[in-house]
Scaffold this active site. Structure first.
Site, mmCIF file in Angstrom:
data_model
loop_
_atom_site.group_PDB
_atom_site.id
_atom_site.type_symbol
_atom_site.label_atom_id
_atom_site.label_comp_id
_atom_site.label_asym_id
_atom_site.label_seq_id
_atom_site.Cartn_x
_atom_site.Cartn_y
_atom_site.Cartn_z
ATOM 1 N N LYS A 178 0.861 -1.196 0.000
ATOM 2 C CA LYS A 178 0.000 0.000 0.000
ATOM 3 C C LYS A 178 0.890 1.236 0.000
ATOM 4 C CE LYS A 178 -2.261 2.722 2.987
ATOM 5 N NZ LYS A 178 -2.106 3.948 2.181
ATOM 6 N N GLU A 252 7.170 -1.222 12.878
ATOM 7 C CA GLU A 252 8.265 -0.248 13.075
ATOM 8 C C GLU A 252 7.586 1.094 13.292
ATOM 9 O OE1 GLU A 252 11.448 -0.838 13.139
ATOM 10 O OE2 GLU A 252 11.701 -2.776 12.160
ATOM 11 N N CYS A 287 12.519 8.852 11.569
ATOM 12 C CA CYS A 287 12.035 8.093 12.739
ATOM 13 C C CYS A 287 13.093 8.091 13.838
ATOM 14 C CB CYS A 287 11.645 6.684 12.345
ATOM 15 S SG CYS A 287 12.968 5.725 11.587
ATOM 16 N N GLU A 387 6.444 13.085 19.915
ATOM 17 C CA GLU A 387 7.326 13.043 18.741
ATOM 18 C C GLU A 387 6.969 14.230 17.837
ATOM 19 O OE1 GLU A 387 6.564 10.014 15.759
ATOM 20 O OE2 GLU A 387 8.693 9.947 15.257
#
Ligand code: NAD
Length: 499
Positions: A178, A252, A287, A387
């Site tokens: 996707k 992840e 990340c 974050e």
């Protein structure tokens, strides 16, 4: 409709069973120039997911039966095609994502490198261990799972997708990928090259919203595994959805990486340059980037002054311009999230330094922010706890090493971290006390985690590990073949021998 990849615009159909499939087109704009259309991609729905999964399932037995070295050869062909088209793919990635051309080029080059790395693990993927003794024969091998759904984020779309797809294919699975909602075009072109190197149905590509197309994949009864890279919030939703038919999962997820500058560090140009690159590469949308800096109080003023001065040299603008060191944020939502965190810091009374300079005056023409450094926050401030995924970084002072470690571990995230010191052995000791999947010493930026190093998060930063041989293990099942073993026979400790 066919894919076109001229410099101006790129239009991408879905790819199911080796064929192009039309759908309503979603436009992709350049985040540095919001009036510029970079291209568009066809979006699908539940029916296209069904068709893609059916194609992948039909292709699975033939693909899994091929020798792993043959499967891996398709990755090398794709790597060669990527290398040959490096400039076009990198330019497209900059135009759709916003990251500067040097970083886009590095991402595409690392994609080819990652494909070749997994080609080299074909023998590992097909290894079998045989034990023979008085009890009989036991063969331990790895078996492919079937159809793997690969769901991709927008921040490093081409490389992160490849890190999930390459081990899945070498292990003998077929995939339905996707595309991310933002920055899908360069990835889609790479996937078309990969798909043309394998039989129809081995690599299928769908696109559409996470709630619609993503959820159709994660709940699909014929999908055996979901490999997901993205936010922790979406990871939770996927874990819930995938529980319906108990799929295997690799997650992840997000991170809020601490960087600890110990009293034993020297605040020199190298340390500062590494941390500035770490915090602001790809406009902070990485990340594993240093997202909160803890600096020993003895070094705090010196560090903050040097870090601010170095950050002030960053030139912000369109990433295609070679003078630019930091591009725009990728999308409106991310721009809003980061702007809100900066505003919340101001409201708390923190000191907020917006530095760097715009290359051209039309900063309103894209999702731009200047690099921003915040001091005077508390550990429970929003910018420290959340974050940010953008070009704003808080710096906090600490007094003792125990305190620094406690502050670093005071997070629901545990993706990566870094320790900075002239005493590397001591920094490794500190690293052992930090709850994070990777702890880097005197480095903390893209490239610090090599494709061969297992990568993943503690706590809510994920489940499982990618990169390295372990990604092949996670893309396959252990299978035992045994004859005449009787559990009442006396068990000795036989030597294992490879055939
Ligand atoms: P996101 O979670 O919003 O989206 C990722 C993908 O999930 C997209 O393709 C989206 O369409 C899809 N999705 C959304 N809802 C879904 C659902 N309910 N079911 C199935 N699919 C769904 O993440 P993002 O904004 O694209 O990426 C940024 C985040 O990813 C950050 O938190 C970052 O830290 C994290 N990230 C982690 C790693 C890592 O290796 N740990 C790497 C890169 C990015």
């Amino acid at each position: 409709m066919t894919a076109t990849d001229q410099a101006a615009t790129v239009t991408i159909p879905l790819l199911i069973d080796g064929r192009d499939v039309d759908g309503p087109i979603t436009e992709v704009r350049n985040p540095a120039r919001l009036t510029e259309t970079v291209g568009g991609y066809a979006t699908g729905d539940g029916a296209s997911v069904d068709a893609a999964v059916a194609a992948a399932e039909a292709a699975f037995p033939g693909w899994a039966a091929r020798p792993a070295r043959d499967r891996a050869a398709a990755l090398t062909l794709t790597a060669d095609a990527i290398d040959a088209d490096l400039a076009n793919l990198s330019t497209l990635l900059t135009r759709e994502h916003g990251k500067i051309l040097a970083d886009a080029t590095a991402e595409i080059a690392n994609t080819a490198r990652t494909l070749r790395y997994y080609t080299g693990l074909a023998d590992y993927a097909s290894r079998e261990t045989t034990t023979e003794d008085h009890r009989g024969r036991i063969v331990e091998r790895r078996a492919a799972m079937g159809v793997v759904a690969v769901i991709v984020p927008w921040n490093y779309p081409v490389l992160l997708a490849t890190l999930m797809i390459a081990p899945a294919l070498v292990a003998g699975n077929t995939v339905v990928v996707k595309l991310p909602d933002n920055s899908p075009l360069a990835l889609a072109l790479v996937l078309r090259r990969l798909a043309s190197a394998v039989e129809p149905g081995v690599v299928n590509v769908v696109a559409g919203s996470g709630q619609d197309v993503g959820a159709a994949l994660t709940t699909h009864p014929r999908v055996r595994k979901v490999s997901f890279t993205g936010s922790t919030a979406t990871g939770r939703a996927i874990m819930r959805d995938a529980s319906v038919n108990l799929k295997n999962l690799s997650l992840e997820l997000g991170g809020n990486d601490p960087a600890i500058v110990l009293d034993s560090a020297t605040v020199d140009a190298q340390l500062i340059d590494e941390l500035v690159r770490g915090a602001f590469t790809s406009t902070g949308q990485v990340c594993y980037a240093p997202k909160r800096l803890y600096v020993h109080r003895n070094l705090f003023d010196e560090f903050t002054e040097a870090f601010t001065a170095a950050t002030d040299t960053l030139v912000v603008g369109d990433g295609l311009d070679p003078a630019v060191r930091m591009g725009p944020l990728n999308n409106r939502q991310q721009h809003r999230t980061v702007t809100d965190l900066i505003q919340a810091s101001r409201s708390e009374g923190a000191s907020v330094a917006e530095v760097g300079q715009y290359l051209d005056a039309d900063a309103d023409g894209g999702y731009f922010l200047r690099p921003t450094i915040v001091t005077g926050l508390r550990q429970n401030s929003a910018l420290v706890q959340q974050e940010q995924f953008g070009p704003v970084v808080p710096i906090l002072a600490y007094d003792t090493e125990d305190e620094a470690i406690a502050l670093a571990n005071d997070s629901e995230y545990g993706l990566a971290a870094s320790v900075w010191s002239d005493d590397v052995d001591h920094a490794f000791d500190v690293g052992r006390r930090i709850q994070a999947g990777s702890v880097f010493v005197n480095i903390h930026r893209v490239g610090a985690s090599d494709p061969s190093m297992p990568f993943g998060g503690f706590k809510q930063s994920g489940i499982g590990r990618g990169h390295g041989e372990i990604a092949l293990d996670e893309a396959s099942e252990v299978q035992i073949l045994a004859d005449r073993i009787d559990m009442h026979t006396k068990l000795t400790h036989p030597k294992k021998a490879r055939p």
